[in-house]
Design an enzyme around this catalytic site. Structure first.
Site, PDB file in Angstrom:
ATOM      1  N   ASP A   1      -4.304  -0.597  -5.517  1.00  0.00           N
ATOM      2  CA  ASP A   1      -2.986  -0.395  -5.087  1.00  0.00           C
ATOM      3  C   ASP A   1      -1.903  -1.373  -5.059  1.00  0.00           C
ATOM      4  O   ASP A   1      -0.579  -1.165  -4.877  1.00  0.00           O
ATOM      5  CB  ASP A   1      -3.081   0.382  -3.673  1.00  0.00           C
ATOM      6  CG  ASP A   1      -3.318  -0.444  -2.661  1.00  0.00           C
ATOM      7  OD1 ASP A   1      -3.996  -1.815  -2.913  1.00  0.00           O
ATOM      8  OD2 ASP A   1      -3.452  -0.331  -1.496  1.00  0.00           O
TER       9      ASP A   1
ATOM     10  N   HIS B   1      -2.484   6.144   4.526  1.00  0.00           N
ATOM     11  CA  HIS B   1      -1.197   5.247   4.513  1.00  0.00           C
ATOM     12  C   HIS B   1       0.050   5.987   4.223  1.00  0.00           C
ATOM     13  O   HIS B   1       0.844   5.221   3.447  1.00  0.00           O
ATOM     14  CB  HIS B   1      -1.119   4.131   4.065  1.00  0.00           C
ATOM     15  CG  HIS B   1      -0.919   2.564   4.732  1.00  0.00           C
ATOM     16  ND1 HIS B   1      -1.121   1.311   4.536  1.00  0.00           N
ATOM     17  CD2 HIS B   1      -0.165   2.800   5.832  1.00  0.00           C
ATOM     18  CE1 HIS B   1      -0.581   0.744   5.075  1.00  0.00           C
ATOM     19  NE2 HIS B   1       0.078   1.302   6.118  1.00  0.00           N
TER      20      HIS B   1
ATOM     21  N   CYS C   1       0.734  -1.322   0.100  1.00  0.00           N
ATOM     22  CA  CYS C   1       0.025  -0.302   0.070  1.00  0.00           C
ATOM     23  C   CYS C   1       0.989   1.384   0.051  1.00  0.00           C
ATOM     24  O   CYS C   1       0.862   2.150  -0.884  1.00  0.00           O
ATOM     25  CB  CYS C   1      -0.837  -0.010   1.120  1.00  0.00           C
ATOM     26  SG  CYS C   1      -1.878  -1.538   1.434  1.00  0.00           S
TER      27      CYS C   1
END
Length: 336
Positions: A262, A110, A55
């Site tokens: 992703d 993230h 990610c």
């Protein structure tokens, strides 16, 4: 002709190359994906679109147009450890903000979980979501978890120039409701900004289909093929809500829609998130193609010829320069 387009970027989490119908999955996997299949039919579908292995590096490449090794974002660091984009990185949100866009992100970030590294520090006008992996929703349920030692993960929100605020704990109980909230906030944003004087950049950063795979109550059992197929049905519907909002607002011809994942899926036997890599070996965290080759779709009526398939190799890091060319770099007045 005309000004720069609105840009709506939808990014799924851990969705594999073979999970969508248009990529060989869908109904044959027990979870038809008609809305995303239609999006591909109305635009261009890339069969060699590549992400990073996890990610954080993938989102870093998307945000900066730079290889993650250059930004020090090689892995997805656990919550609480130093991680994310350094403040001096220039993001796609900062680029578009400098070009006169309104910007917003709803969902997963993230790329930093401390002040100075939140989305609203990196070019976004507003944000609601979470700064880490969805997996943390289960932390407070783990044996031995002590809130006196480790902080309880929270959903956050904020606006540019203001401190980010805690909304509520992110837990097993509200985990299945997250994408419903992302969709509602995204639809409201489109409705509010559709007739504005400025173009907008909306980053719809879904939590699905990342583990823990817990279906929304309205989708539980709907597929008759287990929890993963249930959440795939929801994911397709949620994407459809965004597309419907664009159409209802009458801005379809003025809006570039980008859809991708992703990274590759989790595929282990017995796992709660058994995504499919199609014909490719490997999975998330693997440099084999199953770990990095993912769906990639672009749609812009009147500007992108419909129902095209491209074998051109491309990646998440290509989104930044593509957007830069669209807005015309001469019109970008970078703020220092």
């Amino acid at each position: 002709e005309g000004g720069p387009p609105n840009i709506v970027l939808m990014l799924s989490d851990n969705l594999g190359y073979g999970d969508l119908g248009v990529y060989g999955g869908g109904i044959v996997r027990g979870a038809p994906t008609p809305r995303l299949d239609r999006l591909a039919a109305e635009g261009i579908r890339f069969t060699n679109f590549n992400a990073e292995v996890e990610c954080t590096p993938s989102r870093s490449a998307l945000m900066t147009g730079r290889h993650p090794i250059r930004s020090g974002t090689l892995r997805a660091a656990p919550a609480g450890l130093p991680n994310g984009l350094a403040p001096w990185e220039y993001t796609i949100a900062e680029l578009l903000s400098d070009a006169g866009y309104e910007t917003a992100i709803y969902g997963k970030w993230h790329l930093g979980d401390i002040p100075g590294r939140f989305p609203t520090d990196q070019g976004f006008d507003e944000w609601w979501g979470f700064p880490f992996s969805t997996g943390v929703a289960m932390h407070s349920k783990l044996p031995g978890f002590d809130p006196k030692v480790a902080s309880v993960p929270h959903l956050l929100e904020g606006r540019k120039g203001e401190a980010v605020r805690q909304v509520e704990p992110y837990t097993e109980e509200n985990r299945p409701l997250i994408d419903e909230i992302i969709a509602k906030k995204s639809v409201a944003y489109i409705e509010e900004h559709a007739k504005g004087e400025k173009p907008f950049f909306l980053f719809v950063s879904w939590s699905l289909v990342h583990h823990p795979v817990i279906p929304h109550p309205e989708y539980e059992g709907r597929s008759d093929n287990g929890p993963f197929s249930d959440v795939m049905l929801e994911h397709d519907d949620r994407c459809g809500q965004i597309l419907d909002a664009i159409e209802a607002a009458g801005i379809g011809d003025d809006t570039l829609v980008i859809y991708a994942s992703d990274n590759g899926p989790e595929t282990w036997k017995g796992g709660s998130s058994p995504g499919l890599t199609g014909p490719f070996r490997g999975r998330k965290r693997s440099l084999l193609e199953g770990g990095v080759r993912v769906p990639g779709i672009l749609e812009w009526p009147g500007r992108i010829v419909a129902d095209r398939t491209s074998t051109l190799p491309c990646s998440t890091s290509d989104i930044f320069p593509t957007v830069l060319e669209l807005v015309d770099e001469r019109k970008v007045e970078r703020t220092e």
